[in-house]
Motif scaffolding. Structure first.
Motif, short mmCIF file in Angstrom:
data_model
loop_
_atom_site.label_atom_id
_atom_site.label_comp_id
_atom_site.label_asym_id
_atom_site.label_seq_id
_atom_site.Cartn_x
_atom_site.Cartn_y
_atom_site.Cartn_z
N TYR A 39 0.99 -1.27 0.05
CA TYR A 39 0.06 -0.07 -0.09
C TYR A 39 0.76 1.20 0.02
O TYR A 39 0.57 2.34 -0.68
N SER A 40 1.79 1.15 0.62
CA SER A 40 2.88 2.22 0.79
C SER A 40 3.39 2.77 -0.73
O SER A 40 3.74 3.93 -0.94
N LYS A 41 3.89 1.53 -1.29
CA LYS A 41 4.30 1.68 -2.59
C LYS A 41 3.26 2.37 -3.66
O LYS A 41 3.57 3.16 -4.24
N ALA A 42 2.05 1.89 -3.52
CA ALA A 42 0.99 2.24 -4.56
C ALA A 42 0.50 3.80 -4.04
O ALA A 42 0.36 4.52 -5.07
N ILE A 43 0.68 4.05 -2.93
CA ILE A 43 0.16 5.59 -2.75
C ILE A 43 1.58 6.36 -3.06
O ILE A 43 1.22 7.59 -3.59
N GLU A 44 2.61 6.15 -2.74
CA GLU A 44 3.76 6.91 -3.44
C GLU A 44 3.88 6.97 -5.03
O GLU A 44 4.12 8.04 -5.54
N GLU A 45 3.27 5.81 -5.66
CA GLU A 45 3.29 6.18 -7.19
C GLU A 45 2.06 6.76 -7.52
O GLU A 45 1.91 6.96 -8.67
N GLY A 46 1.07 6.99 -6.54
CA GLY A 46 -0.18 7.59 -7.13
C GLY A 46 -1.42 6.61 -7.76
O GLY A 46 -2.10 7.17 -8.31
N SER A 47 -1.07 5.24 -7.64
CA SER A 47 -1.75 4.43 -8.03
C SER A 47 -2.84 3.74 -7.24
O SER A 47 -3.65 2.97 -7.65
N TYR A 48 -2.84 4.39 -6.10
CA TYR A 48 -3.90 3.75 -5.11
C TYR A 48 -4.91 4.64 -5.00
O TYR A 48 -5.17 5.85 -4.75
N HIS A 49 -6.17 3.92 -5.41
CA HIS A 49 -7.41 4.98 -5.44
C HIS A 49 -8.30 3.86 -4.46
O HIS A 49 -8.60 2.87 -4.80
N VAL A 50 -9.33 4.66 -3.76
CA VAL A 50 -10.36 4.27 -3.39
C VAL A 50 -11.57 4.67 -3.79
O VAL A 50 -11.71 5.93 -3.86
N ALA A 51 -12.50 3.72 -3.99
CA ALA A 51 -13.96 4.23 -4.57
C ALA A 51 -14.69 4.92 -3.49
O ALA A 51 -14.80 4.51 -2.49
N GLY A 52 -15.25 5.98 -3.89
CA GLY A 52 -16.33 7.09 -2.99
C GLY A 52 -17.26 5.85 -2.34
O GLY A 52 -17.76 6.03 -1.18
N LYS A 53 -17.85 4.75 -3.13
CA LYS A 53 -18.77 3.77 -2.68
C LYS A 53 -18.43 3.14 -1.60
O LYS A 53 -19.00 3.06 -0.74
N ALA A 54 -17.24 2.63 -1.67
CA ALA A 54 -16.58 1.71 -0.86
C ALA A 54 -16.29 2.55 0.80
O ALA A 54 -16.71 2.04 1.85
#
Length: 103
Positions: free
Chosen positions: A72-87
């Protein structure tokens, strides 16, 4: 499983009431005539002893899954971590419903 703050408060209240009853019972026993008592003895079965050692092993495990944290840290740093508003909305609504259970 979601545990609401109201459920936790109810459990703590019940525990406190039981604790108060136990203390009152001990105080009443202290007033009665004292007689020599044998020490209490508990004998645990081999299954319970095994369970206890397994439980202790589980308690010693880390609560942090470092592989997940790193991913998750890597995905956040790369900007590829996204959470759907519905979730997010589903979790928020679930929390409100759980908090209102038993009121």
């Amino acid at each position: 499983m979601i545990i609401s703050s109201n459920q936790v408060a109810g459990i703590l209240k019940t525990y406190q009431e039981q604790n108060n009853v136990a203390k009152a019972g001990k105080a009443n026993k202290g007033e009665s005539a004292r007689s020599p008592q044998q020490p209490d003895e508990v004998i645990l079965s081999s299954q319970v002893q095994t369970f206890g050692s397994v439980l202790q092993s589980v308690r010693n495990l880390s609560d942090v899954r470092q592989d997940k944290v790193d991913a998750y840290s890597k995905a956040i740093e790369e900007g590829s971590y996204h959470v759907a508003g519905k979730a997010i909305a589903d979790k928020m609504i679930g929390r409100v419903i759980a908090d209102n259970i038993g009121e």
